[in-house]
Design a protein around this motif. Structure first.
Motif, mmCIF file in Angstrom:
data_model
loop_
_atom_site.group_PDB
_atom_site.id
_atom_site.type_symbol
_atom_site.label_atom_id
_atom_site.label_comp_id
_atom_site.label_asym_id
_atom_site.label_seq_id
_atom_site.Cartn_x
_atom_site.Cartn_y
_atom_site.Cartn_z
ATOM 1 N N GLU A 2 0.824 -1.192 0.000
ATOM 2 C CA GLU A 2 0.000 0.000 0.000
ATOM 3 C C GLU A 2 0.866 1.253 0.000
ATOM 4 O OE1 GLU A 2 -3.212 0.316 2.751
ATOM 5 O OE2 GLU A 2 -3.408 -1.852 2.857
ATOM 6 N N ARG A 3 0.294 2.317 -0.539
ATOM 7 C CA ARG A 3 0.973 3.611 -0.522
ATOM 8 C C ARG A 3 1.086 4.118 0.904
ATOM 9 N NH1 ARG A 3 -1.828 7.760 -4.484
ATOM 10 N NH2 ARG A 3 -0.639 9.073 -3.104
ATOM 11 N N PRO A 4 2.147 4.841 1.217
ATOM 12 C CA PRO A 4 2.283 5.421 2.546
ATOM 13 C C PRO A 4 1.406 6.663 2.735
ATOM 14 C CG PRO A 4 4.215 5.909 1.239
ATOM 15 C CD PRO A 4 3.347 4.981 0.421
ATOM 16 N N CYS A 5 0.759 7.099 1.687
ATOM 17 C CA CYS A 5 -0.080 8.296 1.727
ATOM 18 C C CYS A 5 -1.195 8.140 2.767
ATOM 19 C CB CYS A 5 -0.695 8.536 0.350
ATOM 20 S SG CYS A 5 -1.775 9.976 0.295
ATOM 21 N N ILE A 6 -1.380 9.192 3.581
ATOM 22 C CA ILE A 6 -2.456 9.190 4.576
ATOM 23 C C ILE A 6 -3.448 10.315 4.310
ATOM 24 C CG2 ILE A 6 -1.090 7.999 6.339
ATOM 25 C CD1 ILE A 6 -0.728 10.756 7.707
ATOM 26 N N LYS A 7 -3.464 10.816 3.088
ATOM 27 C CA LYS A 7 -4.438 11.807 2.619
ATOM 28 C C LYS A 7 -4.314 13.168 3.296
ATOM 29 C CE LYS A 7 -6.394 8.602 0.120
ATOM 30 N NZ LYS A 7 -5.834 8.309 -1.134
ATOM 31 N N GLY A 20 2.243 14.665 5.647
ATOM 32 C CA GLY A 20 1.579 13.447 6.090
ATOM 33 C C GLY A 20 2.433 12.207 5.951
ATOM 34 N N CYS A 21 3.018 12.022 4.781
ATOM 35 C CA CYS A 21 3.742 10.769 4.525
ATOM 36 C C CYS A 21 5.226 10.955 4.213
ATOM 37 C CB CYS A 21 3.084 10.014 3.378
ATOM 38 S SG CYS A 21 3.221 10.830 1.771
ATOM 39 N N GLY A 60 2.759 13.371 9.899
ATOM 40 C CA GLY A 60 2.167 12.041 10.034
ATOM 41 C C GLY A 60 0.724 12.095 10.484
ATOM 42 N N GLU A 61 0.346 11.169 11.362
ATOM 43 C CA GLU A 61 -1.032 11.074 11.836
ATOM 44 C C GLU A 61 -1.481 12.352 12.537
ATOM 45 O OE1 GLU A 61 -3.413 8.844 11.312
ATOM 46 O OE2 GLU A 61 -2.063 7.712 10.021
ATOM 47 N N ARG A 64 -2.719 14.680 9.985
ATOM 48 C CA ARG A 64 -4.033 14.287 9.482
ATOM 49 C C ARG A 64 -5.126 14.712 10.466
ATOM 50 N NH1 ARG A 64 -5.726 8.381 7.402
ATOM 51 N NH2 ARG A 64 -4.909 7.773 9.421
ATOM 52 N N ARG A 65 -4.882 14.505 11.755
ATOM 53 C CA ARG A 65 -5.861 14.915 12.766
ATOM 54 C C ARG A 65 -6.055 16.437 12.741
ATOM 55 N NH1 ARG A 65 -3.173 10.867 15.562
ATOM 56 N NH2 ARG A 65 -1.886 12.364 16.713
#
Length: 69
Positions: A2-7, A20-21, A60-61, A64-65
């Motif tokens: 899977e892509r490391p992309c977290i949108k 993000g990634c 990172g996460e 995203r948050r």
């Protein structure tokens, strides 16, 4: 794989790395087309995210948050 992309898809102006990634825009484009390059991309991402974090960026996460919130 899977892509490391977290949108998150927000890029640092100085480095071009995604907050993000850690990927660059060109790396995102080749991810699907050049599977042999994926391992090299993945190897670089943790150090990039750490460098961005050290510069005061939310990454990172947590990025995203922040983006959702």
């Amino acid at each position: 794989m899977e892509r490391p992309c977290i949108k998150v898809c927000e890029f640092d102006d100085d480095t071009g790395w995604c907050l993000g990634c850690g990927m660059t825009k060109p790396e995102r484009k080749v991810w699907k087309r050049v599977p042999g390059y994926r391992e090299a991309i993945l190897e670089n991402l943790p150090a990039r995210l750490a460098a961005l974090s050290a510069e005061g960026h939310t990454v990172g996460e947590a990025a995203r948050r922040r983006k959702k919130g």
